[in-house]
Write a protein that holds these residues in place. Structure first.
Motif, PDB file in Angstrom:
ATOM      1  N   THR A 156       0.836  -1.194   0.000  1.00  0.00           N
ATOM      2  CA  THR A 156       0.000   0.000   0.000  1.00  0.00           C
ATOM      3  C   THR A 156       0.875   1.249   0.000  1.00  0.00           C
ATOM      4  O   THR A 156       1.799   1.357   0.808  1.00  0.00           O
ATOM      5  N   VAL A 157       0.591   2.164  -0.906  1.00  0.00           N
ATOM      6  CA  VAL A 157       1.311   3.437  -0.986  1.00  0.00           C
ATOM      7  C   VAL A 157       0.272   4.555  -1.020  1.00  0.00           C
ATOM      8  O   VAL A 157      -0.636   4.542  -1.859  1.00  0.00           O
ATOM      9  N   GLU A 158       0.399   5.521  -0.113  1.00  0.00           N
ATOM     10  CA  GLU A 158      -0.524   6.650  -0.066  1.00  0.00           C
ATOM     11  C   GLU A 158       0.208   7.918  -0.483  1.00  0.00           C
ATOM     12  O   GLU A 158       1.302   8.200   0.009  1.00  0.00           O
ATOM     13  N   THR A 159      -0.386   8.665  -1.386  1.00  0.00           N
ATOM     14  CA  THR A 159       0.208   9.906  -1.874  1.00  0.00           C
ATOM     15  C   THR A 159      -0.866  10.988  -1.957  1.00  0.00           C
ATOM     16  O   THR A 159      -2.063  10.691  -1.874  1.00  0.00           O
ATOM     17  N   SER A 160      -0.429  12.214  -2.118  1.00  0.00           N
ATOM     18  CA  SER A 160      -1.350  13.331  -2.283  1.00  0.00           C
ATOM     19  C   SER A 160      -0.916  14.164  -3.479  1.00  0.00           C
ATOM     20  O   SER A 160       0.274  14.264  -3.787  1.00  0.00           O
ATOM     21  N   HIS A 161      -1.887  14.738  -4.150  1.00  0.00           N
ATOM     22  CA  HIS A 161      -1.586  15.635  -5.258  1.00  0.00           C
ATOM     23  C   HIS A 161      -2.747  16.611  -5.416  1.00  0.00           C
ATOM     24  O   HIS A 161      -3.765  16.506  -4.730  1.00  0.00           O
ATOM     25  N   SER A 162      -2.575  17.569  -6.300  1.00  0.00           N
ATOM     26  CA  SER A 162      -3.636  18.514  -6.611  1.00  0.00           C
ATOM     27  C   SER A 162      -4.183  18.198  -7.993  1.00  0.00           C
ATOM     28  O   SER A 162      -3.420  17.910  -8.917  1.00  0.00           O
ATOM     29  N   VAL A 163      -5.489  18.244  -8.110  1.00  0.00           N
ATOM     30  CA  VAL A 163      -6.135  17.972  -9.384  1.00  0.00           C
ATOM     31  C   VAL A 163      -7.106  19.118  -9.672  1.00  0.00           C
ATOM     32  O   VAL A 163      -7.749  19.642  -8.757  1.00  0.00           O
ATOM     33  N   SER A 164      -7.183  19.529 -10.912  1.00  0.00           N
ATOM     34  CA  SER A 164      -8.066  20.640 -11.244  1.00  0.00           C
ATOM     35  C   SER A 164      -9.525  20.208 -11.121  1.00  0.00           C
ATOM     36  O   SER A 164      -9.862  19.031 -11.286  1.00  0.00           O
ATOM     37  N   VAL A 165     -10.372  21.164 -10.823  1.00  0.00           N
ATOM     38  CA  VAL A 165     -11.809  20.877 -10.741  1.00  0.00           C
ATOM     39  C   VAL A 165     -12.296  20.307 -12.074  1.00  0.00           C
ATOM     40  O   VAL A 165     -13.094  19.359 -12.104  1.00  0.00           O
ATOM     41  N   GLU A 166     -11.798  20.859 -13.165  1.00  0.00           N
ATOM     42  CA  GLU A 166     -12.217  20.382 -14.492  1.00  0.00           C
ATOM     43  C   GLU A 166     -11.844  18.919 -14.694  1.00  0.00           C
ATOM     44  O   GLU A 166     -12.661  18.113 -15.148  1.00  0.00           O
ATOM     45  N   ASP A 167     -10.593  18.558 -14.358  1.00  0.00           N
ATOM     46  CA  ASP A 167     -10.169  17.175 -14.566  1.00  0.00           C
ATOM     47  C   ASP A 167     -10.895  16.218 -13.637  1.00  0.00           C
ATOM     48  O   ASP A 167     -11.253  15.096 -14.035  1.00  0.00           O
ATOM     49  N   LEU A 168     -11.104  16.621 -12.389  1.00  0.00           N
ATOM     50  CA  LEU A 168     -11.813  15.754 -11.450  1.00  0.00           C
ATOM     51  C   LEU A 168     -13.267  15.577 -11.889  1.00  0.00           C
ATOM     52  O   LEU A 168     -13.846  14.494 -11.748  1.00  0.00           O
ATOM     53  N   THR A 169     -13.848  16.615 -12.432  1.00  0.00           N
ATOM     54  CA  THR A 169     -15.207  16.520 -12.957  1.00  0.00           C
ATOM     55  C   THR A 169     -15.255  15.556 -14.135  1.00  0.00           C
ATOM     56  O   THR A 169     -16.105  14.652 -14.189  1.00  0.00           O
ATOM     57  N   ARG A 170     -14.341  15.699 -15.057  1.00  0.00           N
ATOM     58  CA  ARG A 170     -14.329  14.857 -16.261  1.00  0.00           C
ATOM     59  C   ARG A 170     -13.898  13.429 -15.962  1.00  0.00           C
ATOM     60  O   ARG A 170     -14.168  12.521 -16.764  1.00  0.00           O
ATOM     61  N   ARG A 171     -13.255  13.205 -14.820  1.00  0.00           N
ATOM     62  CA  ARG A 171     -12.891  11.829 -14.451  1.00  0.00           C
ATOM     63  C   ARG A 171     -14.124  10.929 -14.381  1.00  0.00           C
ATOM     64  O   ARG A 171     -14.035   9.718 -14.628  1.00  0.00           O
ATOM     65  N   THR A 172     -15.273  11.499 -14.039  1.00  0.00           N
ATOM     66  CA  THR A 172     -16.499  10.695 -13.958  1.00  0.00           C
ATOM     67  C   THR A 172     -16.772   9.960 -15.262  1.00  0.00           C
ATOM     68  O   THR A 172     -17.381   8.883 -15.261  1.00  0.00           O
TER      69      THR A 172
END
Length: 256
Positions: free
Chosen positions: A192-208
């Motif tokens: 198990t590896v846990e990481t953090s990053h920043s994602v744009s609202v647009e990309d997170l929306t389109r991930r759906t």
């Protein structure tokens, strides 16, 4: 059109990424080297296959969706890695494909027929080899406060039968002892590896749109309405148009 044909152009860039530390950790755990061979079943755009490419000698990716294989082919060319790609499923691989030191499977196990897949794995995995069942997902421990509402909106817009299929897939991934019961294989260790990053609202929306239950193919004329709903939900959690995301990447090691 295949189940993931309409997601291929988005999947590679928008799904939660596997970080480099994940590949290093699994490589160390399995003792991979340039003498090792790897086959990635349900390879999609090649995220796992190409992530492990610097650590192994021979790499093969298998997927039934031509659009996904095209994406993997382009990604391999950009990365400068030799990647053999086969259109098909694990169950239909040619008997003479040989054995591999590691078989990787991402979130594809629930699409595979259990009995024929187990029989094929028995022939694919080298005597001292291993299977790595991998996943990378938004942490569900509360560190992503936007996640519950995000998934609720996806569920609301998804056709019920596809959302139920997605739920079955999650259960299959979590209950690996049941999948491998009465076979030659047993789950052993979990990386198990846990990481953090920043994602744009647009990309997170389109991930759906990269999930089968909320893909353009599944939503049809409702794509823009769902995206509007998701974006409206995410904005209060954003800062300068980005959202902090904690990602958990896992590899369940399975051996004889």
């Amino acid at each position: 059109m295949g189940r993931f044909a309409s997601t291929a152009s988005l999947y590679e860039h928008l799904r939660p990424p596997y970080p480099s530390e994940f590949f290093r950790s699994v490589t160390r755990k399995l003792g991979l080297s340039k003498q090792s061979s790897l086959i990635d079943l349900g390879t999609g755009p090649g995220l796992l296959a190409l992530g492990f490419a610097p650590s192994v000698g021979r790499i093969v990716g298998v997927d039934p969706e031509p659009a996904m294989l095209d994406a993997a082919r382009r990604a391999a060319a950009r990365a400068g890695h030799a990647l053999t790609l086969i259109e098909g499923k694990a169950e239909t691989l040619a008997p003479d494909i040989g054995t591999f030191d590691v078989v990787t499977i991402g979130r594809a196990l629930h699409w595979m027929d259990r009995e024929s897949t187990l029989a094929r794995l028995d022939k694919l995995v080298a005597r001292e080899g291993a299977i790595a069942i991998c996943a990378s997902f938004s942490a569900t421990d509360g560190s992503n406060p936007w996640l519950d509402g995000y998934n609720e909106i996806r569920r609301r817009w998804s056709p019920a039968r596809l959302w139920e299929e997605a739920g079955r897939g999650t259960r299959t991934h979590r209950d690996l002892p049941a999948f491998f019961r009465d076979s030659a294989f047993r789950p052993t260790e979990l990386v198990t590896v846990e990481t953090s990053h920043s994602v744009s609202v647009e990309d997170l929306t389109r991930r759906t749109l990269t999930y089968s239950s909320s893909s353009p193919e599944a939503l049809g004329d409702n794509v823009e309405a769902m995206l509007k709903d998701v974006g409206k939900h995410l904005v209060p959690f954003s800062r300068d148009g980005t959202i902090a995301e904690t990602i958990v990447s896992t590899a369940q090691i399975v051996k004889r």
